[in-house]
Enzyme design. Structure first.
Site, mmCIF file in Angstrom:
data_model
loop_
_atom_site.group_PDB
_atom_site.id
_atom_site.type_symbol
_atom_site.label_atom_id
_atom_site.label_comp_id
_atom_site.label_asym_id
_atom_site.label_seq_id
_atom_site.Cartn_x
_atom_site.Cartn_y
_atom_site.Cartn_z
ATOM 1 N N VAL A 13 0.838 -1.199 0.000
ATOM 2 C CA VAL A 13 0.000 0.000 0.000
ATOM 3 C C VAL A 13 0.879 1.259 0.000
ATOM 4 C CG1 VAL A 13 -1.836 1.233 1.207
ATOM 5 C CG2 VAL A 13 -1.827 -1.264 1.206
ATOM 6 N N GLY A 14 1.960 1.227 0.785
ATOM 7 C CA GLY A 14 2.882 2.362 0.814
ATOM 8 C C GLY A 14 3.441 2.666 -0.575
ATOM 9 N N TYR A 132 -4.355 -11.292 15.256
ATOM 10 C CA TYR A 132 -4.237 -10.100 14.395
ATOM 11 C C TYR A 132 -5.457 -9.196 14.596
ATOM 12 C CZ TYR A 132 -4.165 -7.642 9.807
ATOM 13 O OH TYR A 132 -4.183 -6.713 8.792
ATOM 14 N N THR A 160 -10.955 -3.637 2.609
ATOM 15 C CA THR A 160 -11.168 -5.070 2.350
ATOM 16 C C THR A 160 -9.850 -5.677 1.857
ATOM 17 O OG1 THR A 160 -11.948 -4.383 0.201
ATOM 18 C CG2 THR A 160 -13.615 -5.097 1.744
ATOM 19 N N ILE A 162 -6.725 -6.443 -0.039
ATOM 20 C CA ILE A 162 -6.004 -5.584 -0.980
ATOM 21 C C ILE A 162 -5.109 -6.485 -1.840
ATOM 22 C CG2 ILE A 162 -4.532 -3.548 -1.166
ATOM 23 C CD1 ILE A 162 -5.016 -3.269 1.977
ATOM 24 N N HIS A 175 -1.391 -13.416 1.161
ATOM 25 C CA HIS A 175 -2.837 -13.361 1.006
ATOM 26 C C HIS A 175 -3.245 -14.141 -0.249
ATOM 27 C CE1 HIS A 175 -2.454 -9.838 3.763
ATOM 28 N NE2 HIS A 175 -3.529 -10.414 4.262
ATOM 29 N N ASP A 266 -10.814 -23.167 4.762
ATOM 30 C CA ASP A 266 -11.382 -22.104 3.938
ATOM 31 C C ASP A 266 -11.310 -20.748 4.615
ATOM 32 O OD1 ASP A 266 -12.150 -23.105 1.513
ATOM 33 O OD2 ASP A 266 -14.175 -23.677 2.154
HETATM 34 N N1 LIG Z 1 -2.842 -6.856 2.351
HETATM 35 C C1 LIG Z 1 -4.141 -6.887 2.614
HETATM 36 O O1 LIG Z 1 -4.922 -7.620 1.998
HETATM 37 C C2 LIG Z 1 -4.701 -5.999 3.717
HETATM 38 C C3 LIG Z 1 -6.100 -5.945 3.893
HETATM 39 C C4 LIG Z 1 -6.624 -5.074 4.835
HETATM 40 C C5 LIG Z 1 -5.782 -4.266 5.588
HETATM 41 N N2 LIG Z 1 -4.431 -4.350 5.423
HETATM 42 C C6 LIG Z 1 -3.569 -3.457 6.215
HETATM 43 O O2 LIG Z 1 -2.979 -2.527 5.306
HETATM 44 C C7 LIG Z 1 -1.716 -2.097 5.819
HETATM 45 C C8 LIG Z 1 -0.662 -2.210 4.734
HETATM 46 O O3 LIG Z 1 -0.600 -3.562 4.317
HETATM 47 P P1 LIG Z 1 0.427 -4.047 3.196
HETATM 48 O O4 LIG Z 1 -0.209 -5.211 2.526
HETATM 49 O O5 LIG Z 1 0.927 -2.872 2.412
HETATM 50 O O6 LIG Z 1 1.597 -4.625 4.119
HETATM 51 P P2 LIG Z 1 3.038 -5.140 3.660
HETATM 52 O O7 LIG Z 1 3.176 -5.071 2.177
HETATM 53 O O8 LIG Z 1 3.264 -6.431 4.342
HETATM 54 O O9 LIG Z 1 3.997 -4.052 4.287
HETATM 55 C C9 LIG Z 1 4.158 -3.971 5.678
HETATM 56 C C10 LIG Z 1 4.974 -2.735 5.954
HETATM 57 O O10 LIG Z 1 5.082 -2.630 7.394
HETATM 58 C C11 LIG Z 1 6.450 -2.492 7.716
HETATM 59 N N3 LIG Z 1 6.718 -3.069 9.030
HETATM 60 C C12 LIG Z 1 6.440 -4.345 9.441
HETATM 61 N N4 LIG Z 1 6.870 -4.513 10.708
HETATM 62 C C13 LIG Z 1 7.424 -3.328 11.091
HETATM 63 C C14 LIG Z 1 8.062 -2.869 12.271
HETATM 64 N N5 LIG Z 1 8.215 -3.676 13.346
HETATM 65 N N6 LIG Z 1 8.531 -1.608 12.300
HETATM 66 C C15 LIG Z 1 8.390 -0.799 11.231
HETATM 67 N N7 LIG Z 1 7.794 -1.142 10.087
HETATM 68 C C16 LIG Z 1 7.317 -2.411 10.011
HETATM 69 C C17 LIG Z 1 7.206 -3.220 6.616
HETATM 70 O O11 LIG Z 1 8.555 -2.776 6.558
HETATM 71 P P3 LIG Z 1 9.701 -3.723 5.915
HETATM 72 O O12 LIG Z 1 9.456 -3.710 4.456
HETATM 73 O O13 LIG Z 1 10.974 -3.075 6.287
HETATM 74 O O14 LIG Z 1 9.498 -5.070 6.548
HETATM 75 C C18 LIG Z 1 6.393 -2.793 5.391
HETATM 76 O O15 LIG Z 1 6.789 -1.498 4.977
HETATM 77 C C19 LIG Z 1 -1.441 -2.958 7.047
HETATM 78 O O16 LIG Z 1 -1.727 -2.205 8.209
HETATM 79 C C20 LIG Z 1 -2.418 -4.125 6.915
HETATM 80 O O17 LIG Z 1 -2.785 -4.634 8.179
HETATM 81 C C21 LIG Z 1 -3.874 -5.182 4.492
#
Ligand SMILES: NC(=O)c1ccc[n+]([C@@H]2O[C@H](COP(=O)([O-])OP(=O)(O)OC[C@H]3O[C@@H](n4cnc5c(N)ncnc54)[C@H](OP(=O)(O)O)[C@@H]3O)[C@@H](O)[C@H]2O)c1
Length: 310
Positions: A13-14, A132, A160, A162, A175, A266
């Site tokens: 997302v970032g 979680y 939802t 992503i 995921h 599931d």
């Molecule tokens: N993916 C989905 O389907 C989904 C759905 C709903 C909500 N979300 C939420 O959306 C947000 C973004 O998700 P995403 O899929 O973009 O996640 P992601 O790709 O797994 O990225 C996680 C990010 O968090 C950083 N991070 C993890 N542990 C950390 C720590 N201890 N200190 C500092 N930074 C840390 C990671 O840094 P590094 O790269 O250095 O590890 C990375 O930049 C999250 O809050 C997630 O819960 C995700």
């Protein structure tokens, strides 16, 4: 001028946000090697360094069904600590708008549909991701506490499922969409069956990472002050895992070897979320279709296979 800190800035997302912000100079995209946010001092030092006026808090220990089942201690403790520190520092440094990130998968397991923002605490989450889910629910409790006690504009978004480029494509931790893309890629490469874990029957709403990034930036720029806001496609855009798998197989031109492993879990059958609040505030959502989103993600995976997270 506002200074915006994006925690988790190197994640899926970032990266999507980074791709659409025009002027990068007021944004700082942090990641775990720069500052481990589960440690208070490290989080504090990051805030000292960047002195943000706004925070988009994405950093989290994230994973799919099997990571949630197998790593419950980390999913609970890491996420609790990260959220506790980031929200606390946001208050201490006078952040004027904070956006925390929840997920529709943390809503109650037994519920009525579609789920809306006020139903978050109406019952226990699904057992598969309870660690979680409770950690994320506490983020909402913490933001609301700061709103009530100190009048902070700290809010939570609830996306939802992503998917998109820069996702984690690991075969066990990921995921559903990135996991299936990687599996189908390997199945085709090795002329094997493309095996989907579970029955394929569960229903999900998916949002493309670029669409989510667009909504997050709109919330940031307008300093939206809802306590929480579901970011999701319409409930009738929900699709089955089977439909997703077929779409991925079609994109790889490998449709004939799709099978289901009914011995695997599931997870929750459905989590249909209501996007009424979002539509009222934003208007026409103009979302990327699942066909285009999967097409772009498959192409990105193929072009970045060597270096992507997998
Ligand atoms: N993916 C989905 O389907 C989904 C759905 C709903 C909500 N979300 C939420 O959306 C947000 C973004 O998700 P995403 O899929 O973009 O996640 P992601 O790709 O797994 O990225 C996680 C990010 O968090 C950083 N991070 C993890 N542990 C950390 C720590 N201890 N200190 C500092 N930074 C840390 C990671 O840094 P590094 O790269 O250095 O590890 C990375 O930049 C999250 O809050 C997630 O819960 C995700």
């Amino acid at each position: 001028m506002d200074k915006i800190l994006i925690t988790g800035g190197t994640g899926m997302v970032g990266k999507a946000i980074k791709e659409i912000v025009k002027d990068n100079s007021s944004y700082h995209f942090s990641y775990s090697h720069e500052a481990d946010l589960s440690k208070y001092q490290s989080c504090y030092d990051l805030f000292v360094k960047y002195k943000p006026t706004k925070v988009i808090h994405l950093a989290a220990n994230v994973g799919g069904l099997y990571k949630n089942i197998n790593e419950k201690v980390d999913m609970l403790e890491k996420n609790l600590l990260i959220n506790l520190n980031v929200v606390k520092c946001s208050y201490q440094f006078g952040v004027k708008h904070f956006i925390g990130c929840l997920s529709t998968c943390i809503f109650p397991d037994k519920t009525t549909y579609p789920i809306h923002e006020k139903m978050l605490h109406n019952g226990p989450p699904h057992i598969s991701n309870d660690s979680y889910a409770y950690a994320k629910r506490m983020l909402e409790i913490q933001c609301n506490a700061y709103r009530e006690q100190y009048g902070c504009n700290f809010m939570c978004i609830i996306p939802t499922n992503i998917y998109g480029p820069h996702d984690n494509f690991n075969l066990t931790d990921s995921h559903v969409i990135p996991g299936l893309i990687h599996k189908c890629y390997l199945a085709k490469k090795n002329s094997q069956d493309f095996i989907v874990s579970g029955t394929g029957k569960p229903l999900r709403q998916f949002i493309y990472s670029r669409d989510l990034a667009k909504f997050i930036l709109w919330i940031l720029n307008n300093e939206i002050s809802n306590e929480s806001l579901i970011l999701a496609p319409n409930p009738d855009d929900e699709i089955s895992i089977e439909q997703v798998a077929k779409r991925i197989a079609k994109e790889f031109n490998y449709p004939d070897r799709l099978t289901y492993d009914n011995t695997r879990s599931d997870g929750q059958y459905r989590k249909t979320a209501d996007n009424k609040c979002l539509r009222q505030l934003y208007g026409d959502l103009d979302l990327t279709s699942i066909e285009s989103g999967i097409k772009e993600t498959v192409h990105w995976f193929q072009n970045n296979f060597q270096n992507c997270r997998k």
